[in-house]
Design a protein around this motif. Sequence first.
Motif, PDB file in Angstrom:
ATOM      1  N   SER A 318       0.854  -1.037   0.015  1.00 20.14           N
ATOM      2  CA  SER A 318       0.168   0.064  -0.004  1.00 20.14           C
ATOM      3  C   SER A 318       0.907   1.290   0.070  1.00 20.14           C
ATOM      4  N   HIS A 319       2.162   1.177   0.448  1.00 14.58           N
ATOM      5  CA  HIS A 319       3.056   2.468   0.741  1.00 14.58           C
ATOM      6  C   HIS A 319       4.338   1.872   0.124  1.00 14.58           C
ATOM      7  N   PRO A 320       5.161   2.882  -0.448  1.00 13.11           N
ATOM      8  CA  PRO A 320       6.820   2.582  -0.806  1.00 13.11           C
ATOM      9  C   PRO A 320       7.495   2.313   0.413  1.00 13.11           C
ATOM     10  N   ASN A 321       7.123   3.087   1.728  1.00 12.07           N
ATOM     11  CA  ASN A 321       7.917   2.637   2.629  1.00 12.07           C
ATOM     12  C   ASN A 321       7.818   1.159   3.349  1.00 12.07           C
ATOM     13  N   ASN A 322       6.612   0.486   3.001  1.00 17.64           N
ATOM     14  CA  ASN A 322       6.394  -0.869   3.335  1.00 17.64           C
ATOM     15  C   ASN A 322       7.213  -1.654   2.492  1.00 17.64           C
ATOM     16  N   LEU A 323       7.526  -1.190   1.200  1.00 17.27           N
ATOM     17  CA  LEU A 323       8.420  -2.160   0.287  1.00 17.27           C
ATOM     18  C   LEU A 323       9.695  -2.132   0.529  1.00 17.27           C
ATOM     19  N   ARG A 324      10.137  -0.889   0.891  1.00 19.47           N
ATOM     20  CA  ARG A 324      11.575  -0.541   1.462  1.00 19.47           C
ATOM     21  C   ARG A 324      11.833  -1.476   2.756  1.00 19.47           C
ATOM     22  N   ARG A 325      10.847  -1.423   3.621  1.00 21.08           N
ATOM     23  CA  ARG A 325      11.302  -2.322   4.687  1.00 21.08           C
ATOM     24  C   ARG A 325      11.338  -3.762   4.526  1.00 21.08           C
ATOM     25  N   ALA A 326      10.223  -4.290   3.362  1.00 24.03           N
ATOM     26  CA  ALA A 326      10.390  -5.771   2.955  1.00 24.03           C
ATOM     27  C   ALA A 326      11.433  -5.878   2.240  1.00 24.03           C
ATOM     28  N   ARG A 327      11.988  -5.016   1.516  1.00 30.63           N
ATOM     29  CA  ARG A 327      13.301  -5.356   0.492  1.00 30.63           C
ATOM     30  C   ARG A 327      14.316  -5.632   1.268  1.00 30.63           C
ATOM     31  N   ARG A 328      14.544  -4.800   2.789  1.00 36.16           N
ATOM     32  CA  ARG A 328      15.601  -4.914   3.392  1.00 36.16           C
ATOM     33  C   ARG A 328      15.830  -6.508   4.073  1.00 36.16           C
ATOM     34  N   ARG A 329      14.467  -6.767   4.441  1.00 35.66           N
ATOM     35  CA  ARG A 329      14.390  -8.105   5.098  1.00 35.66           C
ATOM     36  C   ARG A 329      14.676  -9.254   3.976  1.00 35.66           C
ATOM     37  N   TRP A 330      14.245  -9.055   2.736  1.00 32.74           N
ATOM     38  CA  TRP A 330      14.583  -9.850   1.761  1.00 32.74           C
ATOM     39  C   TRP A 330      15.777 -10.097   1.432  1.00 32.74           C
ATOM     40  N   LEU A 331      16.695  -9.110   1.455  1.00 35.78           N
ATOM     41  CA  LEU A 331      18.056  -9.113   1.199  1.00 35.78           C
ATOM     42  C   LEU A 331      18.789  -9.559   2.253  1.00 35.78           C
ATOM     43  N   ALA A 332      18.245  -9.269   3.332  1.00 34.42           N
ATOM     44  CA  ALA A 332      18.921  -9.928   4.656  1.00 34.42           C
ATOM     45  C   ALA A 332      18.955 -11.515   4.751  1.00 34.42           C
ATOM     46  N   SER A 333      17.821 -12.009   4.040  1.00 34.12           N
ATOM     47  CA  SER A 333      17.538 -13.433   4.166  1.00 34.12           C
ATOM     48  C   SER A 333      18.286 -14.238   2.998  1.00 34.12           C
ATOM     49  N   PHE A 334      18.514 -13.532   1.806  1.00 34.98           N
ATOM     50  CA  PHE A 334      19.104 -14.263   0.651  1.00 34.98           C
ATOM     51  C   PHE A 334      20.519 -13.528   0.137  1.00 34.98           C
TER      52      PHE A 334
END
Length: 334
Positions: A318-334
């Motif tokens: 719903s908001h770009p900030n939510n995507l930024r937080r999710a992207r940091r989590r994804w990159l930390a996982s992989f």
Amino acid sequence: MRREPIIKSRELIARPLIKALLPIAERRGISAHQLLKGTHVFDAELKLSAGRSNEQDLARIVAAAEQLIGDAQLWPLVVQSLHQQRLCPAFDCIRYATTFNAALLASLRYQTLLHPFILVRPKRLQQRLHIDWLPVSGLPDKHNKTFRDACDKLMLALVIHAARVCQVNLSDWRIGVHDPKSLPVNWHTWINTIDSRPIPCLSFPLHQLPMQNPTASANDLQQAHSFAKLQCETLDAQAPLTEALSWMLKKAKQGDESSLEELSSALNMSASTCKRLLASQGMNFKRLADYARLKYFLYHSEAKPHTQAELAAKLGYSHPNNLRRARRRWLASF
């Protein structure tokens, strides 16, 4: 006549890989005892034809070979041995395919017989074919990284071997892997673009797909397909983890939220069984969902320029900030 029990796909993978791997390891001073110790394959009197293996066994052997031998050329040599000694019918389907495209289709069709990672169905983008793969092992983190690097090299060794047989020019290829410096030096010479990427990927021009294989043999190909199909018939119709990944990718593409209950229902199993299945491969539902969303984030961001708001909308945020937080989590996982 009573049918034989279903053969586990990892046994079919492990046997040719082990047969190709052991002589190469021994020439580098690494004994079979060192590679196979702690697995069900190990025996005081090693009998490869009767060797048993499970998911962790195969991953442990691959990781041990990568760590103990420490040679960037190891997996290209294993692929070369599979080619020369005809140890695997599924690999022969690649070897005797009429074109480079047919070789890639065989590698996708028989992937449960060929390698210890999931080959994601290729995508066409801007006149190029993009292929992603996902290593799965169930090993502890420190061994999982070694296994992941080995899978990157094994995957690329398989495709590069098929391409060179078909006399494909590799200079226009683009490779993204976890650790580019670990790849063989000659690959850096042949391929102009090799970068770091959280999800490993290979891309090349579509016009290379019809390249002919000068060593193609219709009789040998037919025989190889017959044996490979016979092996596939002893397996489940589709590996559950591959099916789970396909379902998660579909949901991510649609920008839909998903849950463990929905996934387990799609796989016709209970939620607890689904959790055990994912855990056996070193995965969990959250990590699988993160992989699917990261894959589509990379796909959209690499396809053409997007604003953060556009990317967020495409991925269901719903908001770009939510995507930024999710992207940091994804990159930390992989």
